[in-house]
Design a protein around this motif. Sequence first.
Motif, PDB file in Angstrom:
ATOM      1  N   UNK A  33       7.058 -10.804  12.219  1.00 28.90           N
ATOM      2  CA  UNK A  33       5.641 -10.500  12.440  1.00 28.90           C
ATOM      3  C   UNK A  33       5.367  -9.011  12.330  1.00 28.90           C
ATOM      4  N   UNK A  34       6.235  -8.208  12.919  1.00 29.39           N
ATOM      5  CA  UNK A  34       6.066  -6.764  12.867  1.00 29.39           C
ATOM      6  C   UNK A  34       6.188  -6.256  11.433  1.00 29.39           C
ATOM      7  N   UNK A  35       7.176  -6.757  10.713  1.00 24.79           N
ATOM      8  CA  UNK A  35       7.365  -6.357   9.315  1.00 24.79           C
ATOM      9  C   UNK A  35       6.178  -6.808   8.464  1.00 24.79           C
ATOM     10  N   UNK A  36       5.670  -7.985   8.710  1.00 21.52           N
ATOM     11  CA  UNK A  36       4.500  -8.481   7.976  1.00 21.52           C
ATOM     12  C   UNK A  36       3.285  -7.593   8.212  1.00 21.52           C
ATOM     13  N   UNK A  37       3.090  -7.163   9.451  1.00 14.51           N
ATOM     14  CA  UNK A  37       1.973  -6.246   9.744  1.00 14.51           C
ATOM     15  C   UNK A  37       2.139  -4.937   8.986  1.00 14.51           C
ATOM     16  N   UNK A  38       3.370  -4.425   8.975  1.00 17.69           N
ATOM     17  CA  UNK A  38       3.651  -3.186   8.262  1.00 17.69           C
ATOM     18  C   UNK A  38       3.338  -3.333   6.775  1.00 17.69           C
ATOM     19  N   UNK A  39       3.781  -4.421   6.167  1.00 13.39           N
ATOM     20  CA  UNK A  39       3.534  -4.638   4.741  1.00 13.39           C
ATOM     21  C   UNK A  39       2.048  -4.858   4.465  1.00 13.39           C
ATOM     22  N   UNK A  40       1.351  -5.545   5.372  1.00 13.97           N
ATOM     23  CA  UNK A  40      -0.089  -5.746   5.215  1.00 13.97           C
ATOM     24  C   UNK A  40      -0.816  -4.400   5.244  1.00 13.97           C
ATOM     25  N   UNK A  41      -0.453  -3.546   6.200  1.00 13.99           N
ATOM     26  CA  UNK A  41      -1.077  -2.227   6.292  1.00 13.99           C
ATOM     27  C   UNK A  41      -0.786  -1.402   5.045  1.00 13.99           C
ATOM     28  N   UNK A  42       0.443  -1.468   4.559  1.00 17.48           N
ATOM     29  CA  UNK A  42       0.816  -0.731   3.350  1.00 17.48           C
ATOM     30  C   UNK A  42       0.002  -1.217   2.148  1.00 17.48           C
ATOM     31  N   UNK A  43      -0.072  -2.533   1.970  1.00 13.86           N
ATOM     32  CA  UNK A  43      -0.823  -3.097   0.846  1.00 13.86           C
ATOM     33  C   UNK A  43      -2.304  -2.757   0.949  1.00 13.86           C
ATOM     34  N   UNK A  44      -2.869  -2.843   2.149  1.00 13.72           N
ATOM     35  CA  UNK A  44      -4.276  -2.511   2.351  1.00 13.72           C
ATOM     36  C   UNK A  44      -4.533  -1.048   2.000  1.00 13.72           C
ATOM     37  N   UNK A  45      -3.629  -0.165   2.422  1.00 15.98           N
ATOM     38  CA  UNK A  45      -3.773   1.260   2.118  1.00 15.98           C
ATOM     39  C   UNK A  45      -3.709   1.492   0.608  1.00 15.98           C
ATOM     40  N   UNK A  46      -2.796   0.823  -0.084  1.00 17.63           N
ATOM     41  CA  UNK A  46      -2.686   0.962  -1.535  1.00 17.63           C
ATOM     42  C   UNK A  46      -3.947   0.448  -2.236  1.00 17.63           C
ATOM     43  N   UNK A  47      -4.465  -0.673  -1.776  1.00 19.76           N
ATOM     44  CA  UNK A  47      -5.685  -1.217  -2.380  1.00 19.76           C
ATOM     45  C   UNK A  47      -6.884  -0.302  -2.136  1.00 19.76           C
ATOM     46  N   UNK A  48      -6.978   0.253  -0.943  1.00 16.58           N
ATOM     47  CA  UNK A  48      -8.061   1.194  -0.637  1.00 16.58           C
ATOM     48  C   UNK A  48      -7.975   2.425  -1.534  1.00 16.58           C
ATOM     49  N   UNK A  49      -6.769   2.957  -1.716  1.00 15.51           N
ATOM     50  CA  UNK A  49      -6.596   4.118  -2.588  1.00 15.51           C
ATOM     51  C   UNK A  49      -6.979   3.789  -4.026  1.00 15.51           C
TER      52      UNK A  49
END
Length: 77
Positions: A33-49
Amino acid sequence: MASPIPTTFATDSTPQESFAAHYDLDNPMESVNSYSRLMHQHTKRQMDLATRSSRRAPADQGVSSMGCTDSVDNLQQ
């Protein structure tokens, strides 16, 4: 209690060592769950950029100046 999400990883370790150092292997569901949150945040940040970057680009960037009525013969003259 959930462990804090790591923000940096050492580059001199293997992925398995890095994961084991940041996540509790005795509690695999919490680790996943923690790793999934980390990857979700990373992907969201990349999409926002990417979205912000595409909004800054001029509308005609990358579009050829050759109109639809131009032909190769006209361009070679």
